[in-house]
Design a protein around this motif. Structure first.
Motif, PDB file in Angstrom:
ATOM      1  N   HIS A 116       0.878  -1.175  -0.057  1.00  0.00           N
ATOM      2  CA  HIS A 116       0.228  -0.009  -0.100  1.00  0.00           C
ATOM      3  C   HIS A 116       0.932   1.425  -0.089  1.00  0.00           C
ATOM      4  N   TYR A 157      -8.672   2.790   3.120  1.00  0.00           N
ATOM      5  CA  TYR A 157      -7.237   3.005   2.981  1.00  0.00           C
ATOM      6  C   TYR A 157      -6.443   3.524   4.516  1.00  0.00           C
ATOM      7  N   VAL A 209      -5.004  -2.775   6.168  1.00  0.00           N
ATOM      8  CA  VAL A 209      -5.342  -2.897   4.829  1.00  0.00           C
ATOM      9  C   VAL A 209      -5.264  -4.163   4.458  1.00  0.00           C
ATOM     10  N   SER A 240      -4.876  -7.282   2.081  1.00  0.00           N
ATOM     11  CA  SER A 240      -4.042  -7.394   0.594  1.00  0.00           C
ATOM     12  C   SER A 240      -3.387  -8.626   0.442  1.00  0.00           C
TER      13      SER A 240
END
Length: 466
Positions: A285, A301, A354, A356
């Protein structure tokens, strides 16, 4: 048929006499196999979960199963993600071992190291470690290892956790977000470094200075810029300087987690040149997203330290390219949707993290190729270097004697991120709707294709597997 001896730079120990003959459990062959000497036309022979032959394409290795790579496919080693929050037991509604490791496998990640917090109990003593291992044992689709935790008052527990096989110890220098994993102050961190130095274990640090953040502006509301100002670069820089100096004084191994401040690169570079035993990771990120693009109320975010400006991102890429930053790890830190405060989008209230794990390879590949980096370099940052740093010498590369952990990667294929197709337990990610390059088509663990139905992952102890 006589098999040619593989070049020494593809992993065969000199003079080992380890040529393999006969039939293999699995043979994978294709024009594009990422070996330690680069992408080459190769045939890979696997027996008992280990790479035992690595020969030029056309040698005709025979196997019980034979996989022919497509013209657009590259065989790469399974990624090694050393920074994953699984949260089981205790907060399994955030994420669990089954969902996290399925997501990992879908993304070409074949080994994860689980962080010691957000689970209940946190991994701060051997009893808690065994509880965590019991939770993972029957439901892991990839190999799983564990970090221990360093918190106030548990210095006496560290050696026992080390002997039980944790890969090192995590601490925070400010509130972790959960009360059951309190932070160390700098003096406590130094005490633990001195303890860990006696058996050469590593302290991995969430480096933000609590005093700097206490004096920063308040983050309330749905405007991302206010949240960014509440976690200034200076807080990160101060804490990293503290880690560097305490590591210098003690001679301990230290690792900076999730670097987001490019300001710190110069002192990190100097410390390394001075011989401080320091390694550093950053995250997808920070290398792909920017503060300027975060929408109003875009709490997907939110992470700590925060996603910073585009100019900062470019300097992080430079630090990665010149080796100041050692590698990339996901810091997959999921939560339930309600904890992200989606209704109000208040950055002061929302959980920071986050998701991911399933997306990290295409996310990084999309940005890296645009900057002229090769697939070989990306895999080094996401497989070889993290594996080496934590002592997983049989992972992170396709080489003779190594684990047969692979993924089949179509680097030129593309897709748009649809959260409904993610294996993460909670369908939220800042990458939703983003077009990405690179598709993981199949993933193999110890020579077996991961099917998402039968867990075959093993539990890892430092230096061994269960």
């Amino acid at each position: 048929m006589s098999e040619e001896q593989a070049p020494a730079d593809e992993g065969r120990p000199a003079g080992s006499g380890s040529e393999e003959h006969g039939r293999f459990d699995l043979v994978i062959r294709g024009e594009r196999v990422l070996t330690t000497s680069g992408i080459r036309p190769r045939e890979v022979g696997v027996r008992d979960g280990v790479v035992v032959a690595l020969q030029p394409l056309g040698n005709g290795l025979e196997g019980d199963r034979v996989v022919e790579l497509g013209d657009d496919e590259t065989l790469i080693p399974g990624l090694v993600d050393t920074h994953v929050h699984v949260n089981e037991p205790g907060r399994t509604e955030w994420e669990g071992f089954a969902s996290a490791t399925r997501a990992a496998a879908k993304g070409g990640v074949t080994t994860i190291l689980d962080m010691p917090l957000n689970s209940i109990p946190p991994t701060i003593d051997v009893a808690a470690l065994e509880e965590k291992r019991d939770a993972a044992r029957e439901q892991a689709f990839v190999d799983v290892g564990f970090w221990g935790g360093a918190v106030p008052g548990n210095t006496g527990e560290l050696r026992g956790l080390h002997d039980a096989g944790v890969f090192g110890f995590k601490c925070f220098l400010l509130h972790s977000g959960v009360d059951e994993f309190p932070p160390l102050d700098a003096a406590e961190m130094e005490t633990d470094m001195r303890e860990l130095r006696t058996y050469d274990s590593m302290l991995i640090v969430h480096a933000e200075d609590s005093r700097a953040i206490d004096h920063a502006p308040s983050p309330e509301g749905d405007v991302y810029e206010k949240f960014l100002h509440s976690r200034p670069r200076g807080a990160e820089n101060l804490a990293i300087a503290e880690v560097i100096e305490r590591a210098r004084w003690t001679g301990a191994r230290a690792h900076i987690l999730h670097l987001s401040s490019s300001d710190a690169l110069a002192m990190i570079r100097t410390a390394k040149n001075d011989g401080v035993r320091l390694t550093v990771e950053t995250c997808p990120h920070y290398l792909t997203l920017t503060a300027e693009e975060v929408p109003t109320g875009g709490t997907a975010y939110k992470c700590c330290p925060p996603i910073r400006e585009a100019s900062n991102r470019e300097l992080l890429w430079e630090g990665l390219a010149d080796g100041t930053i050692d590698y990339i790890a996901s810091d997959h830190s999921p939560s339930t949707l309600d904890l992200k405060d989606l209704e109000n989008g208040d950055f002061a209230v929302a959980w920071g993290g986050v998701s991911s794990l399933q997306l990290e390879l295409p996310v990084i590949w999309t940005e890296a190729r645009r900057r002229g980096f090769s697939l070989e370099q990306v895999v080094s940052w996401m497989a070889e270097k993290p594996a080496d740093n934590v002592g997983l010498t049989g992972k992170g590369r396709i080489a003779l004697g190594g684990d047969a952990d692979f993924s089949v990667f179509a680097a030129d294929d593309a897709f748009v991120v649809d959260v409904s197709h993610l294996e993460h337990k909670n369908p939220i990610t800042p990458y939703a709707g983003r077009a990405l390059s690179g598709v993981v088509r199949r993933t193999y663990l110890h020579g077996q294709e991961i099917d998402g139905e039968t867990p075959t992952g093993r539990l890892l102890r430092r230096g061994m597997i269960e």
